[in-house]
Design an enzyme around this catalytic site. Structure first.
Site, PDB file in Angstrom:
ATOM      1  N   CYS A  50       0.865  -1.168   0.017  1.00 48.05           N
ATOM      2  CA  CYS A  50      -0.024  -0.038  -0.233  1.00 48.05           C
ATOM      3  C   CYS A  50       0.769   1.304   0.126  1.00 48.05           C
ATOM      4  O   CYS A  50       0.498   2.471  -0.445  1.00 48.05           O
ATOM      5  CB  CYS A  50      -0.831  -0.076   1.229  1.00 48.05           C
ATOM      6  SG  CYS A  50      -1.591  -1.602   1.572  1.00 48.05           S
ATOM      7  N   GLY A 120      -1.534 -14.731  -2.201  1.00 42.86           N
ATOM      8  CA  GLY A 120      -1.797 -13.504  -2.756  1.00 42.86           C
ATOM      9  C   GLY A 120      -2.413 -13.329  -3.949  1.00 42.86           C
ATOM     10  O   GLY A 120      -3.160 -14.212  -4.328  1.00 42.86           O
ATOM     11  N   SER A 283     -11.065 -26.508   1.622  1.00 44.22           N
ATOM     12  CA  SER A 283     -11.799 -27.815   1.864  1.00 44.22           C
ATOM     13  C   SER A 283     -11.033 -29.050   2.218  1.00 44.22           C
ATOM     14  O   SER A 283     -11.477 -30.216   2.160  1.00 44.22           O
ATOM     15  CB  SER A 283     -12.143 -28.033   0.121  1.00 44.22           C
ATOM     16  OG  SER A 283     -11.182 -28.062  -0.597  1.00 44.22           O
ATOM     17  N   ASP A 292      -5.299 -12.242  -0.169  1.00 41.19           N
ATOM     18  CA  ASP A 292      -5.849 -12.164  -1.527  1.00 41.19           C
ATOM     19  C   ASP A 292      -5.914 -13.651  -2.342  1.00 41.19           C
ATOM     20  O   ASP A 292      -6.637 -13.089  -3.604  1.00 41.19           O
ATOM     21  CB  ASP A 292      -4.785 -11.149  -2.300  1.00 41.19           C
ATOM     22  CG  ASP A 292      -5.076  -9.639  -1.981  1.00 41.19           C
ATOM     23  OD1 ASP A 292      -5.411  -9.288  -1.013  1.00 41.19           O
ATOM     24  OD2 ASP A 292      -4.179  -8.817  -2.661  1.00 41.19           O
TER      25      ASP A 292
HETATM   26  C1  FAD Z   1       0.333  -0.480  -5.216  1.00 38.00           C
HETATM   27  C2  FAD Z   1      -0.811  -0.861  -4.169  1.00 38.00           C
HETATM   28  C3  FAD Z   1      -1.409  -0.220  -3.111  1.00 38.00           C
HETATM   29  C4  FAD Z   1      -2.332  -0.778  -2.295  1.00 38.00           C
HETATM   30  N1  FAD Z   1      -2.942  -0.170  -1.441  1.00 38.00           N
HETATM   31  C5  FAD Z   1      -3.824  -0.703  -0.403  1.00 38.00           C
HETATM   32  C6  FAD Z   1      -4.536   0.045   0.498  1.00 38.00           C
HETATM   33  O1  FAD Z   1      -4.206   1.331   0.470  1.00 38.00           O
HETATM   34  N2  FAD Z   1      -5.267  -0.339   1.290  1.00 38.00           N
HETATM   35  C7  FAD Z   1      -5.358  -1.787   1.481  1.00 38.00           C
HETATM   36  O2  FAD Z   1      -6.252  -2.338   2.152  1.00 38.00           O
HETATM   37  N3  FAD Z   1      -4.760  -2.759   0.456  1.00 38.00           N
HETATM   38  C8  FAD Z   1      -4.019  -1.947  -0.517  1.00 38.00           C
HETATM   39  N4  FAD Z   1      -3.645  -3.073  -1.417  1.00 38.00           N
HETATM   40  C9  FAD Z   1      -3.598  -4.248  -1.390  1.00 38.00           C
HETATM   41  C10 FAD Z   1      -2.772  -5.130  -0.349  1.00 38.00           C
HETATM   42  O3  FAD Z   1      -1.462  -4.659  -0.691  1.00 38.00           O
HETATM   43  C11 FAD Z   1      -2.861  -6.574  -0.683  1.00 38.00           C
HETATM   44  O4  FAD Z   1      -4.368  -6.926  -0.393  1.00 38.00           O
HETATM   45  C12 FAD Z   1      -2.111  -7.298   0.375  1.00 38.00           C
HETATM   46  O5  FAD Z   1      -0.874  -7.289  -0.018  1.00 38.00           O
HETATM   47  C13 FAD Z   1      -2.400  -8.767   0.376  1.00 38.00           C
HETATM   48  O6  FAD Z   1      -1.671  -9.598   0.827  1.00 38.00           O
HETATM   49  P1  FAD Z   1      -1.289 -11.035   0.649  1.00 38.00           P
HETATM   50  O7  FAD Z   1      -0.227 -11.388   1.769  1.00 38.00           O
HETATM   51  O8  FAD Z   1      -2.621 -11.715   0.735  1.00 38.00           O
HETATM   52  O9  FAD Z   1      -0.907 -11.120  -0.792  1.00 38.00           O
HETATM   53  P2  FAD Z   1       0.471 -10.628  -1.472  1.00 38.00           P
HETATM   54  O10 FAD Z   1       1.102  -9.124  -1.090  1.00 38.00           O
HETATM   55  O11 FAD Z   1       0.178 -10.613  -3.113  1.00 38.00           O
HETATM   56  O12 FAD Z   1       1.754 -11.574  -1.005  1.00 38.00           O
HETATM   57  C14 FAD Z   1       1.872 -12.883  -1.563  1.00 38.00           C
HETATM   58  C15 FAD Z   1       2.986 -13.286  -1.409  1.00 38.00           C
HETATM   59  O13 FAD Z   1       3.039 -14.861  -1.987  1.00 38.00           O
HETATM   60  C16 FAD Z   1       4.271 -14.894  -2.819  1.00 38.00           C
HETATM   61  N5  FAD Z   1       4.156 -16.260  -3.510  1.00 38.00           N
HETATM   62  C17 FAD Z   1       2.976 -16.270  -4.427  1.00 38.00           C
HETATM   63  N6  FAD Z   1       3.021 -17.702  -4.848  1.00 38.00           N
HETATM   64  C18 FAD Z   1       4.197 -18.407  -4.384  1.00 38.00           C
HETATM   65  C19 FAD Z   1       4.629 -19.578  -4.270  1.00 38.00           C
HETATM   66  N7  FAD Z   1       3.964 -20.562  -5.048  1.00 38.00           N
HETATM   67  N8  FAD Z   1       5.648 -19.977  -3.433  1.00 38.00           N
HETATM   68  C20 FAD Z   1       6.035 -19.173  -2.646  1.00 38.00           C
HETATM   69  N9  FAD Z   1       5.610 -17.953  -2.557  1.00 38.00           N
HETATM   70  C21 FAD Z   1       4.401 -17.481  -3.259  1.00 38.00           C
HETATM   71  C22 FAD Z   1       4.282 -13.746  -3.486  1.00 38.00           C
HETATM   72  O14 FAD Z   1       5.764 -13.816  -4.217  1.00 38.00           O
HETATM   73  C23 FAD Z   1       3.875 -12.618  -2.752  1.00 38.00           C
HETATM   74  O15 FAD Z   1       5.169 -12.167  -1.973  1.00 38.00           O
HETATM   75  C24 FAD Z   1      -2.461  -2.163  -2.252  1.00 38.00           C
HETATM   76  C25 FAD Z   1      -1.796  -3.080  -3.281  1.00 38.00           C
HETATM   77  C26 FAD Z   1      -1.073  -2.342  -4.281  1.00 38.00           C
HETATM   78  C27 FAD Z   1      -0.105  -3.138  -4.957  1.00 38.00           C
END
Ligand code: FAD
Length: 459
Positions: A50, A120, A283, A292
Site C-alpha cells: 500500500c 496473494g 476444503s 488475496d
Molecule cells: C500499489 C498497491 C497499493 C495498495 N493499497 C492498498 C491500500 O491502501 N489499502 C489496502 O487495504 N490494500 C491495499 N493494497 C492491497 C494489499 O497490498 C494486498 O491486499 C495485500 O498485499 C495482500 O496480502 P497477501 O499477503 O494476501 O498477498 P501478497 O501481498 O500478494 O503476497 C503474497 C506473496 O506470496 C508469494 N507467493 C506467491 N506464490 C508463491 C509460491 N508459489 N511460493 C512461494 N511464494 C509465493 C508472492 O511472491 C507474494 O510475495 C494495495 C496493493 C498495491 C499493489
C-alpha cells in the site's frame, strides 16, 4: 477442523507478505515449540504494498520504510525459518507435502502438519501486443515498485500512460504527477474508479482533470510500441491513436494466485479465489488460506466474495495462523471498506454501491448529500459528499461512499461499523457522533445523510 498440531510439529506457510507473515507470527506466539517454515518466491517479506505509490513518488524515499520487518528479523526474533526466492510448485494434500524450487534452481519436498496458503494475487497482464516491451510496467510487488522508481530516477521520463483507472492506477497518476511527469490515464469503462457509483466517481474525475491529467475513458488499448530507434516503449496505441509516452503502467486488475490450490484439488469459489470457512480452513482440513488468494464472507450479502485488501489479508492471516496450530478463531467478514487519496481528494467506500446492490438482487434506494468537512464558517471547511445505499422497505443500510478534500476516509469507518452491526438508517441517524467546529458541522455529514435516507424509507 485441522488436527491439533502435535508437539514439535511443522507449519508451512506459502507466501511471506501481509497474510503469510501474520499467520506465521501468530502461530509462533501461540506455539513456541513448533517448527515454522515460510516459502516466499520473491526476495522480500512483510512489506507494505500500500506504500508503493508513495515510495515511487518519493514522499516515502526509503525502501527500508516500506519493508516492515526483514527476513532476518523473523529468523532471529521469532524463530521462523523464512526461505526467500523459494517457490512452492506443488502441494500434495494426501502426503501432506509441498514441492518447492530452491534459489539455486534445485527442487525439494517438505512435509507439513498444517499448511497456510497465503500466495496473494498477481497483476493481470491483458494479452495486448507489445505488453512485454521494456518500459511497460505492472505494480504489485516491492520489486515492481523499485523497477518503476529506478526508471523514473534514471531521467528522461516526461510522459507516462496509465492503463486502468482503478484506485492503484489513480494513486499512481497522483504519484507520477508529483514527480512532474505528464500523465494520461486510459480506461476501458465509461467511468473512473468504477467500484464507486458514477455520481461519486464523477467527482474524482473532475479532480483528475483539474490536476492536468489527460483522461481517455471508454477507450481500449490495442498495443504498445517501442520508441523510434529504441527498444523501450514509445507509443501506446489506443482508440485509433498512437499516444507518445516514455513509460506505461498497466494497472488492469489482479487475479487470485490460486493455481497451486486448484492443482492440489482444493475448492475454489466463483471468483477463482480459494474457498474457506470462517476459520480460514479450505476444503482440505489441514490446509488453511488467507489474504488475496482466498474469498471472504460479505457482511451485507452473507455470500462469499473476493475483495482483495491489505486489511483483510492481515486479519485473515492472523486467524489462519492461530487455527493452523489448534485455535478456533473466526473471521468476521468483509464490507470491502477502503479509502484512497487522489491528488487533493479523499474517496472512501464500504458495503454495496447502488450498482452492486442491484447486481446482488436488492432493489436499493439511495441518498446523496453535500455537507462540509468542518463547521461551515470554520476556516478550511470544504464540501463533503456522502452517499448512502439502503433498502427502502426496511431502512437497512447496504453501503456508503464519501468524497471530499478531508474527512471522508475517517468517516467511512462509522458506516462500516453500522454495516457490521446490520443497522438501519434510523439507527445510524441516532448515533452520538462528536462535534466541534474544526472537525464537523453540528450535524455530522453521515448523520445528515442518514436523516435524509429516513425520509425515503417506506416501511
Ligand atoms: C500499489 C498497491 C497499493 C495498495 N493499497 C492498498 C491500500 O491502501 N489499502 C489496502 O487495504 N490494500 C491495499 N493494497 C492491497 C494489499 O497490498 C494486498 O491486499 C495485500 O498485499 C495482500 O496480502 P497477501 O499477503 O494476501 O498477498 P501478497 O501481498 O500478494 O503476497 C503474497 C506473496 O506470496 C508469494 N507467493 C506467491 N506464490 C508463491 C509460491 N508459489 N511460493 C512461494 N511464494 C509465493 C508472492 O511472491 C507474494 O510475495 C494495495 C496493493 C498495491 C499493489
Amino acid at each position: 477442523m485441522p488436527a491439533v498440531m502435535r508437539d514439535g510439529g511443522r507449519l508451512v506457510v506459502l507466501g511471506g507478505v501481509a497474510a503469510g507473515m501474520s499467520a506465521a507470527s501468530r502461530a509462533r506466539r501461540m506455539r513456541p515449540d513448533i517448527e515454522i517454515v515460510v516459502f516466499e518466491k520473491g526476495p522480500d517479506v512483510s512489506y507494505g504494498s500500500c506504500l508503493l505509490p508513495y515510495f515511487i513518488s518519493d514522499l516515502i524515499p526509503s525502501r527500508d520504510d516500506v519493508v516492515r520487518y526483514d527476513a532476518d528479523f523473523f529468523r532471529r526474533e521469532r524463530q521462523i525459518d523464512v526461505r526467500l526466492n523459494t517457490e512452492a510448485t506443488a502441494i500434495d494434500p494426501r502426503r501432506r507435502q509441498v514441492t518447492y524450487r530452491a534459489p539455486d534452481g534445485g527442487t525439494g519436498t517438505l512435509g507439513y502438519d498444517a499448511l497456510v496458503i497465503a500466495t496473494g494475487a498477481t497483476a493481470y497482464k491483458p494479452p495486448i501486443p507489445g505488453i512485454d516491451v521494456p518500459g511497460v510496467f505492472t505494480l504489485r510487488t516491492l520489486n515492481d515498485g523499485e523497477r518503476l522508481k529506478d526508471a523514473l530516477m534514471s531521467g528522461g521520463i516526461e510522459d507516462a500512460v496509465i492503463v486502468g483507472a482503478g484506485y492503484i492506477g489513480l494513486e499512481m497518476a497522483d504519484a507520477l504527477a508529483h514527480r512532474e511527469v505528464n500523465v494520461t490515464v486510459i480506461e476501458m469503462l465509461p467511468t473512473v474508479l468504477s467500484t464507486y457509483d458514477p455520481d461519486m466517481s464523477a467527482l474524482i474525475e473532475r479532480e483528475l482533470l483539474d490536476q492536468g491529467v489527460v483522461l481517455r475513458k471508454g477507450t481500449k488499448v490495442n498495443g504498445f510500441e517501442p520508441a523510434d530507434g529504441r527498444d523501450s516503449v514509445g507509443y501506446v496505441v489506443a482508440g485509433g491513436q498512437r499516444i507518445r509516452t516514455d513509460l506505461a503502467l498497466v494497472s488492469a486488475g489482479i487475479r487470485p494466485a490460486s493455481t497451486l490450490a486448484r492443482e492440489a484439488g482444493l475448492e475454489l469459489g466463483l471468483s477463482g479465489a480459494i474457498r474457506v470457512d470462517a476459520r480460514q480452513i479450505t476444503s482440505e482440513s489441514t490446509i488453511l488460506a488467507a489474504g488475496d488468494c482466498c474469498e471472504a464472507p460479505h457482511v451485507v450479502t452473507g455470500r462469499p466474495c473476493w475483495i482483495p485488501l491489505g486489511t483483510t489479508a492481515n486479519k485473515q492471516g492472523k486467524i489462519a495462523g492461530e487455527n493452523a496450530v489448534g485455535g478456533s478463531a473466526r473471521f468476521g467478514g468483509v464490507a470491502g471498506t477502503n479509502a484512497t487519496k487522489i491528488f487533493d481528494l479523499e474517496a472512501a467506500q464500504t458495503g454495496l454501491t447502488q450498482h452492486t446492490a442491484e447486481l446482488d438482487g436488492y432493489r436499493p434506494a439511495s441518498v446523496t448529500i453535500t455537507s462540509t468537512s468542518r463547521a461551515r464558517v470554520y476556516p478550511g471547511a470544504s464540501p463533503l459528499h456522502v452517499k448512502l445505499v439502503f433498502q427502502p422497505e426496511t431502512g437497512r443500510l447496504l453501503g456508503g461512499q464519501l468524497v471530499g478534500r478531508e474527512g471522508a476516509a475517517t468517516r467511512i469507518d462509522s458506516i462500516a461499523t453500522a454495516l457490521h452491526a446490520k443497522m438501519t438508517v434510523h439507527e445510524l441517524a441516532d448515533i452520538d457522533m462528536s462535534y466541534a467546529p474544526p472537525f464537523s458541522p453540528v450535524w455530522d455529514p453521515v448523520i445528515m445523510a442518514a436523516s435524509q435516507a429516513q425520509k425515503k424509507v417506506t416501511g
